[in-house]
Enzyme design. Structure first.
Site, PDB file in Angstrom:
ATOM      1  N   CYS A   1      -5.893   1.155   5.930  1.00 30.99           N
ATOM      2  CA  CYS A   1      -6.647   0.111   6.051  1.00 30.99           C
ATOM      3  C   CYS A   1      -6.423  -0.775   7.389  1.00 30.99           C
ATOM      4  CB  CYS A   1      -6.358  -1.094   4.792  1.00 30.99           C
ATOM      5  SG  CYS A   1      -4.702  -1.859   5.163  1.00 30.99           S
TER       6      CYS A   1
ATOM      7  N   GLU B   1       1.177   3.865   1.855  1.00 28.56           N
ATOM      8  CA  GLU B   1       1.881   4.354   3.165  1.00 28.56           C
ATOM      9  C   GLU B   1       2.751   3.573   3.538  1.00 28.56           C
ATOM     10  OE1 GLU B   1      -1.372   3.295   2.648  1.00 28.56           O
ATOM     11  OE2 GLU B   1      -2.288   3.375   4.559  1.00 28.56           O
TER      12      GLU B   1
ATOM     13  N   HIS C   1       0.723  -1.233   0.045  1.00 29.18           N
ATOM     14  CA  HIS C   1       0.042   0.180  -0.006  1.00 29.18           C
ATOM     15  C   HIS C   1       1.011   1.255   0.063  1.00 29.18           C
ATOM     16  CE1 HIS C   1      -4.085  -2.249   1.783  1.00 29.18           C
ATOM     17  NE2 HIS C   1      -3.506  -2.564   0.326  1.00 29.18           N
TER      18      HIS C   1
ATOM     19  N   CYS D   1      -2.621  -1.679   7.553  1.00 30.97           N
ATOM     20  CA  CYS D   1      -1.682  -0.426   7.628  1.00 30.97           C
ATOM     21  C   CYS D   1      -1.647   0.078   8.937  1.00 30.97           C
ATOM     22  CB  CYS D   1      -2.098   0.502   6.540  1.00 30.97           C
ATOM     23  SG  CYS D   1      -1.228  -0.255   4.867  1.00 30.97           S
TER      24      CYS D   1
END
Lengths: 334, 334
Positions: free
Chosen positions: A104, A54, A52, A113
């Site tokens: 998420c 981040e 992802h 995350c």
């Protein structure tokens, strides 16, 4: 220009747009890590089943001051999470983490995350849009429960624009139309756009559930509609939108491996993520049914029907928004 | 994305484009001040006879950590220079100053930027393009003679694109063409672009030496061609490009105060900074003589001549370069 949360979030949003439509079924998401005013990284989610936004941003930020860390070689999401949780050593304690979408909160093909953010304890997490996806949401609450300051709604409108395709396919269906024109609007007469634009369209073709195309285009252009510029092994399934079932089966699109082709006179789908390719006629016909238009504009001008326009070749110097319009500065090609 | 000199210089270049053509006879210039990795300011030169980009950037950077300083009230170039020279107190000693063009080295309507930079002693000055203007150049040498590290040529190609109009009018003449179209290329049927685009064009009209327009446009549209959206007191002189001298003198453009109008069948000028406004016919005729095309694209589609295109209304979600093309993501307007 003011250097504030809006500025950093805009960088995250802009980076994410570079991968728009390519992250399906995931949303396009961008992230920026700022350490006490210093930008350490700007990253975006690139493709489903890869880290992802981040996570990539935290990885790049960590490597900024530890360029020789073995983290540089780690690409798997679970492994990056594990490494950062074990080795962050307070590295992010002064950092603001900007994310265009709520981090998420569930463990799926990648770990949550929100857990990683809780573990590395940044000073603050700044979020543009709250995740409407019930399966992934809850990230904000988890951060707050762990005493991390969370600011929500920064650049919300631009953040929602970025997520528009995601919102639509989350609801069940997203249909977008690809149109390629020259700067004068002309669309006839062979290839219009650059190699890079063709490659981007072929990349999108590897991601979609279905490619819809008009019967006239099939008969006139006799296209292949594969993804050969990026991946010869993949080809989208095709729906030919036509009242007439009768097509020459020697047209290349019928002879591509691992593809289904069907013909229908109804513009109605079971698929969720559908690209339509065509010209003005088809767009005009389908205007009400299309969620988004992907307009590729070549800097050149040419007209086959209209003598007032000769071939004119330009290069784009720059482009920017002005009000609701797009302004393009073009230099005559020498 | 890599956060390096190219990144910061791109921010400076992008900011400068917002004032492109409005800085005449000065170049469009942008500047960014970065303190040990932290962006303190992003600024651009806005208009001749006002502070240069680097001066505005240094002012904003200083105010970032001294928001209550009386510098906030100072707008005159000489006064900003004076204040910063007397009060910088080592504030910029860790700073990298990015400027898209070599800082000027002569005292004219504003003081020499190179003197200010020498006085405040930044860590480094990063320059995209060396100034070809012999009257203003010498800034780099002065910085180097005063032991300031100077890096030259960062984003040189994009920096040169930004300076293209300046280079041309420095050579003696710059002629650009303004064309406003809809997303399908159509140009007939009333106002095409947004209020903001019209305002930008009117701002440009306050700066140009001459506005050239075709005789047919004058006869059909009966335009005023003033600057009423931004400054009612200013209006550009007009050259009507026509073989026929016979115009109805009640057409509004002939009755605007403080304006000269002349008619010529030669596209030949003594003026230096000339905007042409027109449609495809005129552009086609003048293609070889035009240096730059300013293309305003409205997100809507409409055709008066061609039944295949009905009225379609869109909003721009985002736009980005893809290869040599411009890609625009459009959402149907609800």
């Amino acid at each position: 220009m003011v250097i504030d949360d809006d500025f950093y979030m805009s960088l995250a949003i802009q980076e994410a747009w570079n991968y728009q439509l390519l992250t399906y079924p995931n949303p396009a998401v961008g992230s920026v890590v700022v350490d006490n005013g210093q930008i350490l990284s700007i990253q975006a989610h690139k493709e489903a089943n890869t880290p992802h936004a981040e996570v990539l941003a935290l990885k790049e930020a960590y490597l900024k001051k530890n360029p020789k860390s073995k983290l540089a070689q780690i690409t798997d999401s679970f492994e990056i999470h594990k490494f950062l949780k074990e080795n962050h050593n307070g590295y992010f304690s002064n950092c603001d983490i900007y994310v265009t979408l709520e981090p998420c909160n569930h463990i799926g093909r990648t770990p949550a995350c929100s857990d990683l953010l809780v573990a590395i304890k940044p000073k603050r997490v700044i979020i543009s849009v709250v995740d409407p996806n019930i399966n992934a949401s809850g990230g904000i609450k988890k951060l707050q429960d762990n005493s991390i300051q969370v600011d929500i709604g920064v650049c919300k409108s631009k953040g929602e624009d970025l997520l528009y395709p995601f919102f639509k396919y989350l609801e069940g269906k997203f249909i977008f139309f690809k149109l390629a024109t020259r700067a004068n609007g002309s669309i006839d007469g062979g290839y219009i756009t650059s190699k890079e634009s063709l490659e981007y369209v072929h990349k999108i073709r590897t991601k979609i559930d279905l490619l819809a195309i008009g019967g006239n285009t099939v008969r006139c252009d006799r296209p292949t509609l594969d993804c050969r510029f990026v991946d010869k092994s993949k080809s989208p399934n095709i729906m030919i939108y036509s009242r007439n079932n009768n097509f020459d089966k020697n047209i290349p699109l019928f002879n591509v491996k691992n593809r289904k082709v069907y013909i229908s006179n109804k513009f109605d789908f079971n698929e969720n993520f559908i690209m339509v390719e065509g010209g003005y006629n088809l767009l005009n016909l389908l205007y009400d049914k299309i969620d988004m238009l992907l307009l590729f504009i070549s800097p050149n001008m040419k007209s086959l029907n209209n003598d007032e326009i000769r071939d004119m070749k330009y290069e784009i110097l720059h482009s920017q928004r002005v009000g609701s319009d797009q302004l393009i500065f073009l230099q005559k090609k020498l």
